[in-house]
Structure formats: structure tokens, C-alpha cells
Design a protein around this motif. Sequence first.
Motif, PDB file in Angstrom:
ATOM      1  N   GLY A  96      -8.425   5.004   6.024  1.00 47.96           N
ATOM      2  CA  GLY A  96      -9.620   4.921   5.196  1.00 47.96           C
ATOM      3  C   GLY A  96      -9.360   4.620   3.727  1.00 47.96           C
ATOM      4  O   GLY A  96     -10.277   4.655   2.902  1.00 47.96           O
ATOM      5  N   GLY A  97      -8.076   4.331   3.397  1.00 51.87           N
ATOM      6  CA  GLY A  97      -7.770   4.085   1.981  1.00 51.87           C
ATOM      7  C   GLY A  97      -6.851   2.898   1.786  1.00 51.87           C
ATOM      8  O   GLY A  97      -6.602   2.111   2.700  1.00 51.87           O
ATOM      9  N   GLN A  98      -6.365   2.785   0.563  1.00 56.59           N
ATOM     10  CA  GLN A  98      -5.467   1.706   0.179  1.00 56.59           C
ATOM     11  C   GLN A  98      -4.032   2.197   0.135  1.00 56.59           C
ATOM     12  O   GLN A  98      -3.753   3.270  -0.402  1.00 56.59           O
ATOM     13  CB  GLN A  98      -5.789   1.256  -1.261  1.00 56.59           C
ATOM     14  CG  GLN A  98      -7.109   0.568  -1.429  1.00 56.59           C
ATOM     15  CD  GLN A  98      -6.973  -0.921  -1.245  1.00 56.59           C
ATOM     16  OE1 GLN A  98      -5.925  -1.475  -1.557  1.00 56.59           O
ATOM     17  NE2 GLN A  98      -7.999  -1.557  -0.747  1.00 56.59           N
ATOM     18  N   ILE A  99      -3.102   1.394   0.668  1.00 55.60           N
ATOM     19  CA  ILE A  99      -1.684   1.703   0.522  1.00 55.60           C
ATOM     20  C   ILE A  99      -1.146   0.917  -0.661  1.00 55.60           C
ATOM     21  O   ILE A  99      -1.350  -0.288  -0.762  1.00 55.60           O
ATOM     22  CB  ILE A  99      -0.909   1.353   1.811  1.00 55.60           C
ATOM     23  CG1 ILE A  99      -1.373   2.258   2.961  1.00 55.60           C
ATOM     24  CG2 ILE A  99       0.592   1.493   1.589  1.00 55.60           C
ATOM     25  CD1 ILE A  99      -0.799   1.884   4.321  1.00 55.60           C
ATOM     26  N   ILE A 100      -0.482   1.610  -1.584  1.00 59.12           N
ATOM     27  CA  ILE A 100       0.067   0.951  -2.779  1.00 59.12           C
ATOM     28  C   ILE A 100       1.555   1.273  -2.851  1.00 59.12           C
ATOM     29  O   ILE A 100       1.934   2.425  -3.028  1.00 59.12           O
ATOM     30  CB  ILE A 100      -0.647   1.433  -4.063  1.00 59.12           C
ATOM     31  CG1 ILE A 100      -2.166   1.184  -3.965  1.00 59.12           C
ATOM     32  CG2 ILE A 100      -0.077   0.747  -5.295  1.00 59.12           C
ATOM     33  CD1 ILE A 100      -2.970   1.808  -5.103  1.00 59.12           C
ATOM     34  N   PHE A 101       2.392   0.287  -2.706  1.00 61.42           N
ATOM     35  CA  PHE A 101       3.853   0.480  -2.704  1.00 61.42           C
ATOM     36  C   PHE A 101       4.392   0.188  -4.098  1.00 61.42           C
ATOM     37  O   PHE A 101       4.232  -0.926  -4.601  1.00 61.42           O
ATOM     38  CB  PHE A 101       4.482  -0.463  -1.677  1.00 61.42           C
ATOM     39  CG  PHE A 101       5.958  -0.245  -1.458  1.00 61.42           C
ATOM     40  CD1 PHE A 101       6.395   0.534  -0.385  1.00 61.42           C
ATOM     41  CD2 PHE A 101       6.902  -0.802  -2.303  1.00 61.42           C
ATOM     42  CE1 PHE A 101       7.760   0.729  -0.171  1.00 61.42           C
ATOM     43  CE2 PHE A 101       8.258  -0.580  -2.099  1.00 61.42           C
ATOM     44  CZ  PHE A 101       8.689   0.191  -1.031  1.00 61.42           C
ATOM     45  N   THR A 102       5.008   1.177  -4.728  1.00 63.54           N
ATOM     46  CA  THR A 102       5.526   0.964  -6.098  1.00 63.54           C
ATOM     47  C   THR A 102       7.037   1.118  -6.148  1.00 63.54           C
ATOM     48  O   THR A 102       7.620   1.686  -5.248  1.00 63.54           O
ATOM     49  CB  THR A 102       4.899   1.961  -7.094  1.00 63.54           C
ATOM     50  OG1 THR A 102       5.378   3.280  -6.815  1.00 63.54           O
ATOM     51  CG2 THR A 102       3.383   1.941  -7.017  1.00 63.54           C
ATOM     52  N   VAL A 136       3.168   4.839  -2.441  1.00 64.40           N
ATOM     53  CA  VAL A 136       4.577   5.018  -2.104  1.00 64.40           C
ATOM     54  C   VAL A 136       5.389   4.881  -3.393  1.00 64.40           C
ATOM     55  O   VAL A 136       5.268   3.876  -4.094  1.00 64.40           O
ATOM     56  CB  VAL A 136       5.054   3.959  -1.084  1.00 64.40           C
ATOM     57  CG1 VAL A 136       6.507   4.199  -0.701  1.00 64.40           C
ATOM     58  CG2 VAL A 136       4.164   3.949   0.147  1.00 64.40           C
ATOM     59  N   VAL A 137       6.213   5.878  -3.705  1.00 62.43           N
ATOM     60  CA  VAL A 137       7.118   5.796  -4.855  1.00 62.43           C
ATOM     61  C   VAL A 137       8.515   5.565  -4.294  1.00 62.43           C
ATOM     62  O   VAL A 137       9.070   6.437  -3.624  1.00 62.43           O
ATOM     63  CB  VAL A 137       7.076   7.096  -5.700  1.00 62.43           C
ATOM     64  CG1 VAL A 137       8.078   7.028  -6.847  1.00 62.43           C
ATOM     65  CG2 VAL A 137       5.672   7.347  -6.233  1.00 62.43           C
ATOM     66  N   SER A 138       9.065   4.366  -4.518  1.00 67.69           N
ATOM     67  CA  SER A 138      10.346   4.015  -3.893  1.00 67.69           C
ATOM     68  C   SER A 138      11.491   3.888  -4.886  1.00 67.69           C
ATOM     69  O   SER A 138      12.625   3.688  -4.491  1.00 67.69           O
ATOM     70  CB  SER A 138      10.208   2.691  -3.129  1.00 67.69           C
ATOM     71  OG  SER A 138      10.095   1.608  -4.024  1.00 67.69           O
ATOM     72  N   LYS A 139      11.194   3.978  -6.187  1.00 66.96           N
ATOM     73  CA  LYS A 139      12.246   3.767  -7.186  1.00 66.96           C
ATOM     74  C   LYS A 139      12.543   5.041  -7.970  1.00 66.96           C
ATOM     75  O   LYS A 139      11.660   5.842  -8.212  1.00 66.96           O
ATOM     76  CB  LYS A 139      11.849   2.637  -8.118  1.00 66.96           C
ATOM     77  CG  LYS A 139      11.804   1.322  -7.352  1.00 66.96           C
ATOM     78  CD  LYS A 139      11.451   0.134  -8.183  1.00 66.96           C
ATOM     79  CE  LYS A 139      11.126  -1.023  -7.259  1.00 66.96           C
ATOM     80  NZ  LYS A 139       9.858  -0.828  -6.483  1.00 66.96           N
ATOM     81  N   GLY A 140      13.819   5.185  -8.359  1.00 66.14           N
ATOM     82  CA  GLY A 140      14.241   6.409  -9.000  1.00 66.14           C
ATOM     83  C   GLY A 140      14.525   6.292 -10.480  1.00 66.14           C
ATOM     84  O   GLY A 140      14.998   7.234 -11.104  1.00 66.14           O
ATOM     85  N   ASN A 146      -2.715  10.374  -2.153  1.00 70.43           N
ATOM     86  CA  ASN A 146      -1.488  10.832  -1.497  1.00 70.43           C
ATOM     87  C   ASN A 146      -0.298  10.168  -2.174  1.00 70.43           C
ATOM     88  O   ASN A 146      -0.375   8.996  -2.548  1.00 70.43           O
ATOM     89  CB  ASN A 146      -1.466  10.403  -0.024  1.00 70.43           C
ATOM     90  CG  ASN A 146      -2.564  11.051   0.782  1.00 70.43           C
ATOM     91  OD1 ASN A 146      -2.747  12.260   0.733  1.00 70.43           O
ATOM     92  ND2 ASN A 146      -3.310  10.235   1.519  1.00 70.43           N
ATOM     93  N   LEU A 147       0.794  10.906  -2.330  1.00 71.47           N
ATOM     94  CA  LEU A 147       2.030  10.329  -2.853  1.00 71.47           C
ATOM     95  C   LEU A 147       3.095  10.484  -1.780  1.00 71.47           C
ATOM     96  O   LEU A 147       3.272  11.569  -1.219  1.00 71.47           O
ATOM     97  CB  LEU A 147       2.467  11.038  -4.134  1.00 71.47           C
ATOM     98  CG  LEU A 147       1.788  10.575  -5.430  1.00 71.47           C
ATOM     99  CD1 LEU A 147       1.973  11.605  -6.534  1.00 71.47           C
ATOM    100  CD2 LEU A 147       2.356   9.228  -5.884  1.00 71.47           C
ATOM    101  N   PHE A 148       3.796   9.406  -1.504  1.00 70.53           N
ATOM    102  CA  PHE A 148       4.828   9.398  -0.459  1.00 70.53           C
ATOM    103  C   PHE A 148       6.117   8.940  -1.140  1.00 70.53           C
ATOM    104  O   PHE A 148       6.224   7.796  -1.574  1.00 70.53           O
ATOM    105  CB  PHE A 148       4.393   8.429   0.645  1.00 70.53           C
ATOM    106  CG  PHE A 148       5.297   8.350   1.846  1.00 70.53           C
ATOM    107  CD1 PHE A 148       5.422   9.428   2.727  1.00 70.53           C
ATOM    108  CD2 PHE A 148       5.978   7.180   2.143  1.00 70.53           C
ATOM    109  CE1 PHE A 148       6.226   9.335   3.866  1.00 70.53           C
ATOM    110  CE2 PHE A 148       6.790   7.083   3.283  1.00 70.53           C
ATOM    111  CZ  PHE A 148       6.913   8.163   4.140  1.00 70.53           C
TER     112      PHE A 148
END
Lengths: 156, 156, 156
Positions: free
Chosen positions: C150-156, C12-16, C39-41
Motif C-alpha cells: 500500500g505504499g512506496q518503496i524508496i531505496f537510498t 531502504v537505507v543501504s549506505k553506511g 518504515n525504515l529497512f
Amino acid sequence: MAEEKIKKVSIVVSKGSLEGAYPGLIMANGARMEGIEANLFFTFFGLEAIIKKKMNKLKVATVGNPAMHMPTLVGMLPGMSAFATSMMKKEMDKIDIPPVDEFIEMIYDAGAKLYACKATVDMFHLTMDDFCEQTDSIINVGKFYEVSAGGQIIFT
Amino acid sequence: MAEEKIKKVSIVVSKGSLEGAYPGLIMANGARMEGIEANLFFTFFGLEAIIKKKMNKLKVATVGNPAMHMPTLVGMLPGMSAFATSMMKKEMDKIDIPPVDEFIEMIYDAGAKLYACKATVDMFHLTMDDFCEQTDSIINVGKFYEVSAGGQIIFT
Amino acid sequence: MAEEKIKKVSIVVSKGSLEGAYPGLIMANGARMEGIEANLFFTFFGLEAIIKKKMNKLKVATVGNPAMHMPTLVGMLPGMSAFATSMMKKEMDKIDIPPVDEFIEMIYDAGAKLYACKATVDMFHLTMDDFCEQTDSIINVGKFYEVSAGGQIIFT
């Protein structure tokens, strides 16, 4: 073989700005809507999202975020953060994202569990009385890992 | 069937403010106290937490964080960040959270592994000599995924 | 028994800000280089990294980040963020990290999937036309959990 579905998420909310706290709440709510187990762990400034006197006063940061497209000299003006906050709340309301207290209540009613981080609680001299009634308990990091068993940890 | 316990955490520390770097350290320390394997991967500004000359000079951000409840016009005053930093360090000391260098040493002695991000090291023109002795090595993202096998990745 | 390798990451890309968006892109690129599904969200301000008109205008935050070692009074000067941004881009170029649009193209060509967050899209009144062509679709949080199976969620 099919990939294993996400069954549980344990979301850490560490930021106390409006745009910092909402993503964690939205991800917890989205999880419950899909039948995914959800824990919320509030730590550092994120704790403000469950402090009764503060949860509805979270503000948008108008300086330090270039994506606001607002010069620091403007963003720092008194009232500017309140203005941006009111704008964002209006937009959130339009897409049915409620204010923090109602959102917390909705997420709790949907079955999510809410925890306050013990280290932060001690550091800021807080007690259970400071937190909204949906708060389950004050737990330390070790206990957090325990409740996170079998799921994904998401730090926001 | 019992849920699978968290066995390993690989924590990315990406921020260089005091309140940005500590959560990752606290989570790594908490993991080791529970017998959970812990890796720390320092990247971007988070790298400062293992740079010998900087690790004990991390400061609290007094602007850009509305949860500080400090107007930008106050937060920007020279000395204000140093003041907030000293206040937070005092509170952390009271709950037995040590300064960064001692905390890194404690976490390392408890068995955690510390890595520096190669891309950031190259970007900031650093070498192994710049890092505290607890730093295992400089690794790239691919290697980070490798050491993270079987565990949770937590980006802070 | 060998530890299970990381097979998939959903980032997850949350910063601009420039330094806020790049870590997620670097982790997605590093994943693909190791044959890991990615995946990129893009959500909240992170959405700017895939908005055609904005993706190459992300800026470094020069206030609110004590690790910049720049007094707020200096960081807030008009042009200072543009200056720091140009400096960081130069250093990134030296270590072969391309500008956002090229990086997105490279990551997409390597097989990563890019998604825009529906709630943010609605809040900011955007449509698919605003996004770069590599954007797969606009999905909600529930769908995000589904693609993350089936994967890892990574919040950035």
C-alpha cells in the motif's frame, strides 16, 4: 480495507561494484520467492552484472566507503579490493547467496525478466552477444516505464 | 484488467558525480518523452546539477568504483577524473545526450518541474540566485511528498 | 479526480557513509511530520546506522565523490574524513538535524518502524543485541515487501 500488496517490482541496477549490484539481485530474488512479478533493468555500470565476461568479476569498493572502516591508504593497496571481495563472497556463500552468474540464472528461472539499458549499451558499444543468455532484450527508458506498469520502480 | 500505466515520476537526484546525476536526468527525460509527468528533486550533492556555476563541471568518479577497472593508484592521479569525464562526455554526445545545462533546459522545456531540497540549500548556504533559471522553487521533504502524489518516487 | 496522496513510504537505507545514510532518515522523518506512515529497512552497510557501537561514528566519504571538490590525494589523508564529517555535522546541527542516535530516536518516537535486513545480519554475524532499542526486528526481503504493502518503496 486491506492495503494493496506489492504485485510487481521493476528494479534498476545502476552500480557495478559487488556491494552495489547485489541488493537489486537480492530484492528481485526475494520478490519472486513471494510470487511478486520482477523486472531487472541494468544500466550504467550496473550493466556489468549481465556482461558475460565481467559478471563474475565484480569487486568490492575498498575506497570511498567509510563503512569499510579501512583507511584510504590501505584500501588503495593493490590486491586489497580483491581480498575484500573474496571475504564478502565467502560470507555470502555461507548464507546461500550464489555468485552473480548463478544468482542471475536462479532469478531468471524463477520467472524474473532481465533487460539491458539501450543508452548504456550504445555508450559502451555493446551488443546482445556481450550479455548472458538470460537477458531478454535491450530496451530504452520509455519501454522500461511500460514494463513497470502496475508496479513499483526501485532504483539501486 | 490492464495494469495501471506509470503516470508520474518524482525523481530524487542525490549524487553529484557525472555518472551519479545523469541516470535521474535520463529517467526524467524518458518520462516526458512518453507523456509521463516528471518532477526532479535535487538534494545533497545532487544539488550541484542545478547550481549555475557547477552544473557543467560534474566529474566522473575514478576512485571508489571498481567497475571503472582502474587501480586506485591510477584513478587518484591528478587529471585522471577530468580525463575520464571528457571520455564519457564524448560517448554521451555520440548518443545525443547533451551536457547538463542543455539537458536540464531540454527536460524543463518538455514540461518537467525542478525543485531544490530546502535542508541541503540551508546546509550549504545557498539561495535561489545560485540555481539555474529552470529551478521552480526550494521545497522541503513534506512538500516533495505532496507533489509526488499519484506517482512513483525514484531515488537516484 | 484528485491524485492519490502518498500514504506510506518504506525506505531502504543501504549506505553506511554519513551522507549516504542521512537522506533516508530525513525522508522518513519528513514523512512522519506529514502523517505519512514510514518504515525504515537497514541493509548492507546502511545497517551501521542502527548498530549501537557504530551509529554515531558514520563518516563522510572524502574520496570517490567528485562533488566534494577535493583531490583524491588530499581526501585520502588520514584525518581528512573525520574533518569533513565534523564540518558536515556542524552544518546539520545548525539546521536542527540531530546526530544519528537522536535522529533515530526522534523518528521512532514519531511512529516510524525500523527493521534490520536478515541477510546482512547473517553475513556480518550480528544479533538483536547489536542494534539500538528502536529496532523492531530482523526481517527478510519477503517480509519487507509485506510491510511495504500500500505504499512506496524508496531505496537510498
